[in-house]
Design a protein around this motif. Sequence first.
Motif, PDB file in Angstrom:
ATOM      1  N   SER A  10       0.834  -1.202   0.000  1.00  0.00           N
ATOM      2  CA  SER A  10       0.000   0.000   0.000  1.00  0.00           C
ATOM      3  C   SER A  10       0.874   1.260   0.000  1.00  0.00           C
ATOM      4  O   SER A  10       2.096   1.187   0.161  1.00  0.00           O
ATOM      5  CB  SER A  10      -0.898   0.015   1.242  1.00  0.00           C
ATOM      6  N   LYS A  11       0.213   2.403  -0.121  1.00  0.00           N
ATOM      7  CA  LYS A  11       0.950   3.667  -0.053  1.00  0.00           C
ATOM      8  C   LYS A  11       1.547   3.861   1.343  1.00  0.00           C
ATOM      9  O   LYS A  11       2.535   4.556   1.507  1.00  0.00           O
ATOM     10  CB  LYS A  11       0.061   4.846  -0.433  1.00  0.00           C
ATOM     11  N   PHE A  12       0.975   3.203   2.338  1.00  0.00           N
ATOM     12  CA  PHE A  12       1.490   3.298   3.697  1.00  0.00           C
ATOM     13  C   PHE A  12       2.799   2.518   3.835  1.00  0.00           C
ATOM     14  O   PHE A  12       3.693   2.918   4.571  1.00  0.00           O
ATOM     15  CB  PHE A  12       0.434   2.812   4.698  1.00  0.00           C
ATOM     16  N   THR A  13       2.910   1.417   3.111  1.00  0.00           N
ATOM     17  CA  THR A  13       4.171   0.679   3.067  1.00  0.00           C
ATOM     18  C   THR A  13       5.244   1.538   2.414  1.00  0.00           C
ATOM     19  O   THR A  13       6.385   1.567   2.869  1.00  0.00           O
ATOM     20  CB  THR A  13       4.011  -0.642   2.286  1.00  0.00           C
ATOM     21  N   LYS A  14       4.874   2.238   1.346  1.00  0.00           N
ATOM     22  CA  LYS A  14       5.847   3.102   0.665  1.00  0.00           C
ATOM     23  C   LYS A  14       6.365   4.186   1.606  1.00  0.00           C
ATOM     24  O   LYS A  14       7.550   4.503   1.596  1.00  0.00           O
ATOM     25  CB  LYS A  14       5.215   3.733  -0.573  1.00  0.00           C
ATOM     26  N   LYS A  15       5.483   4.737   2.436  1.00  0.00           N
ATOM     27  CA  LYS A  15       5.908   5.754   3.401  1.00  0.00           C
ATOM     28  C   LYS A  15       6.854   5.155   4.438  1.00  0.00           C
ATOM     29  O   LYS A  15       7.850   5.769   4.805  1.00  0.00           O
ATOM     30  CB  LYS A  15       4.695   6.370   4.090  1.00  0.00           C
ATOM     31  N   ALA A  16       6.531   3.955   4.920  1.00  0.00           N
ATOM     32  CA  ALA A  16       7.393   3.295   5.905  1.00  0.00           C
ATOM     33  C   ALA A  16       8.749   2.972   5.292  1.00  0.00           C
ATOM     34  O   ALA A  16       9.793   3.157   5.928  1.00  0.00           O
ATOM     35  CB  ALA A  16       6.714   2.030   6.432  1.00  0.00           C
ATOM     36  N   LEU A  17       8.752   2.515   4.057  1.00  0.00           N
ATOM     37  CA  LEU A  17       9.994   2.202   3.354  1.00  0.00           C
ATOM     38  C   LEU A  17      10.835   3.460   3.157  1.00  0.00           C
ATOM     39  O   LEU A  17      12.047   3.453   3.402  1.00  0.00           O
ATOM     40  CB  LEU A  17       9.665   1.559   2.008  1.00  0.00           C
ATOM     41  N   ALA A  18      10.202   4.543   2.757  1.00  0.00           N
ATOM     42  CA  ALA A  18      10.911   5.815   2.582  1.00  0.00           C
ATOM     43  C   ALA A  18      11.501   6.286   3.914  1.00  0.00           C
ATOM     44  O   ALA A  18      12.620   6.804   3.960  1.00  0.00           O
ATOM     45  CB  ALA A  18       9.977   6.868   2.002  1.00  0.00           C
ATOM     46  N   PHE A  19      10.758   6.075   4.998  1.00  0.00           N
ATOM     47  CA  PHE A  19      11.256   6.457   6.318  1.00  0.00           C
ATOM     48  C   PHE A  19      12.520   5.668   6.660  1.00  0.00           C
ATOM     49  O   PHE A  19      13.499   6.230   7.149  1.00  0.00           O
ATOM     50  CB  PHE A  19      10.188   6.236   7.387  1.00  0.00           C
ATOM     51  N   VAL A  20      12.493   4.371   6.429  1.00  0.00           N
ATOM     52  CA  VAL A  20      13.656   3.528   6.742  1.00  0.00           C
ATOM     53  C   VAL A  20      14.865   3.967   5.914  1.00  0.00           C
ATOM     54  O   VAL A  20      15.971   4.095   6.437  1.00  0.00           O
ATOM     55  CB  VAL A  20      13.348   2.032   6.519  1.00  0.00           C
ATOM     56  N   MET A 105      13.344  -4.412  15.966  1.00  0.00           N
ATOM     57  CA  MET A 105      12.267  -3.440  15.771  1.00  0.00           C
ATOM     58  C   MET A 105      11.434  -3.863  14.566  1.00  0.00           C
ATOM     59  O   MET A 105      11.960  -4.430  13.608  1.00  0.00           O
ATOM     60  CB  MET A 105      12.823  -2.033  15.519  1.00  0.00           C
ATOM     61  N   ILE A 106      10.140  -3.583  14.644  1.00  0.00           N
ATOM     62  CA  ILE A 106       9.233  -3.773  13.509  1.00  0.00           C
ATOM     63  C   ILE A 106       8.812  -2.396  13.035  1.00  0.00           C
ATOM     64  O   ILE A 106       8.440  -1.535  13.844  1.00  0.00           O
ATOM     65  CB  ILE A 106       7.980  -4.579  13.924  1.00  0.00           C
ATOM     66  N   VAL A 107       8.887  -2.179  11.725  1.00  0.00           N
ATOM     67  CA  VAL A 107       8.428  -0.921  11.131  1.00  0.00           C
ATOM     68  C   VAL A 107       7.310  -1.260  10.166  1.00  0.00           C
ATOM     69  O   VAL A 107       7.433  -2.198   9.373  1.00  0.00           O
ATOM     70  CB  VAL A 107       9.563  -0.184  10.378  1.00  0.00           C
ATOM     71  N   MET A 108       6.227  -0.503  10.249  1.00  0.00           N
ATOM     72  CA  MET A 108       5.123  -0.734   9.320  1.00  0.00           C
ATOM     73  C   MET A 108       4.338   0.550   9.122  1.00  0.00           C
ATOM     74  O   MET A 108       4.308   1.414   9.985  1.00  0.00           O
ATOM     75  CB  MET A 108       4.223  -1.875   9.792  1.00  0.00           C
ATOM     76  N   GLY A 109       3.721   0.641   7.959  1.00  0.00           N
ATOM     77  CA  GLY A 109       2.855   1.772   7.673  1.00  0.00           C
ATOM     78  C   GLY A 109       1.486   1.538   8.275  1.00  0.00           C
ATOM     79  O   GLY A 109       1.080   0.402   8.511  1.00  0.00           O
ATOM     80  N   THR A 110       0.786   2.632   8.530  1.00  0.00           N
ATOM     81  CA  THR A 110      -0.559   2.522   9.084  1.00  0.00           C
ATOM     82  C   THR A 110      -1.446   3.601   8.503  1.00  0.00           C
ATOM     83  O   THR A 110      -0.981   4.704   8.205  1.00  0.00           O
ATOM     84  CB  THR A 110      -0.552   2.594  10.623  1.00  0.00           C
ATOM     85  N   PRO A 135       9.991  -3.227  20.088  1.00  0.00           N
ATOM     86  CA  PRO A 135       9.400  -1.957  19.671  1.00  0.00           C
ATOM     87  C   PRO A 135       8.802  -2.046  18.270  1.00  0.00           C
ATOM     88  O   PRO A 135       9.328  -2.726  17.385  1.00  0.00           O
ATOM     89  CB  PRO A 135      10.582  -0.991  19.683  1.00  0.00           C
ATOM     90  N   VAL A 136       7.689  -1.344  18.072  1.00  0.00           N
ATOM     91  CA  VAL A 136       7.018  -1.263  16.779  1.00  0.00           C
ATOM     92  C   VAL A 136       6.917   0.220  16.426  1.00  0.00           C
ATOM     93  O   VAL A 136       6.375   1.012  17.198  1.00  0.00           O
ATOM     94  CB  VAL A 136       5.606  -1.887  16.833  1.00  0.00           C
ATOM     95  N   LEU A 137       7.454   0.560  15.268  1.00  0.00           N
ATOM     96  CA  LEU A 137       7.394   1.928  14.771  1.00  0.00           C
ATOM     97  C   LEU A 137       6.346   1.990  13.677  1.00  0.00           C
ATOM     98  O   LEU A 137       6.465   1.319  12.661  1.00  0.00           O
ATOM     99  CB  LEU A 137       8.762   2.350  14.214  1.00  0.00           C
ATOM    100  N   LEU A 138       5.299   2.792  13.907  1.00  0.00           N
ATOM    101  CA  LEU A 138       4.231   2.954  12.926  1.00  0.00           C
ATOM    102  C   LEU A 138       4.458   4.251  12.175  1.00  0.00           C
ATOM    103  O   LEU A 138       4.626   5.306  12.794  1.00  0.00           O
ATOM    104  CB  LEU A 138       2.859   2.968  13.619  1.00  0.00           C
ATOM    105  N   VAL A 139       4.445   4.181  10.860  1.00  0.00           N
ATOM    106  CA  VAL A 139       4.655   5.359  10.020  1.00  0.00           C
ATOM    107  C   VAL A 139       3.337   5.679   9.341  1.00  0.00           C
ATOM    108  O   VAL A 139       2.745   4.841   8.676  1.00  0.00           O
ATOM    109  CB  VAL A 139       5.753   5.092   8.955  1.00  0.00           C
ATOM    110  N   LYS A 140       2.872   6.901   9.553  1.00  0.00           N
ATOM    111  CA  LYS A 140       1.591   7.324   8.982  1.00  0.00           C
ATOM    112  C   LYS A 140       1.842   8.265   7.823  1.00  0.00           C
ATOM    113  O   LYS A 140       2.679   9.087   7.812  1.00  0.00           O
ATOM    114  CB  LYS A 140       0.757   8.014  10.055  1.00  0.00           C
TER     115      LYS A 140
END
Length: 140
Positions: A10-20, A105-110, A135-140
Amino acid sequence: MKVLLAADGSKFTKKALAFVVANESLLGDDGELIVLHVQTPLSPRVKTMVGAQAVADYHRDESEKVLAPIRKFLDRHGLRYRANWVVGPNASEIVRAAGKQKAQMIVMGTQGLGMLGRALLGSVAQRVVTESDIPVLLVK
């Protein structure tokens, strides 16, 4: 640091990927990014109707649609990563894979549905936060 990125395409995954990628120092010098895509299982009835191989091919093809652009993006940015996919309940498989891979750590879009949206639709991110011991990092 080992970081597991939960990817649904999803576009939320793309945001999380860009953050990483923008914050690759999270990984450190010897860190690794583990990209995981979880496919929702098809009903046993479908498997009976079309056959186990057709179902396996379907899951593989659908996973590649999600993982191929992520691989291309990460290759362009020179990040060290592994990409994999599994079939099962989303939140449980994400938490299980993080434990198996010894991720820190787990990173995921939300989507950030809010309380009412989560109550009505449920939230994979909310379940991961609840089930995870890391820890879980949620990227919105």
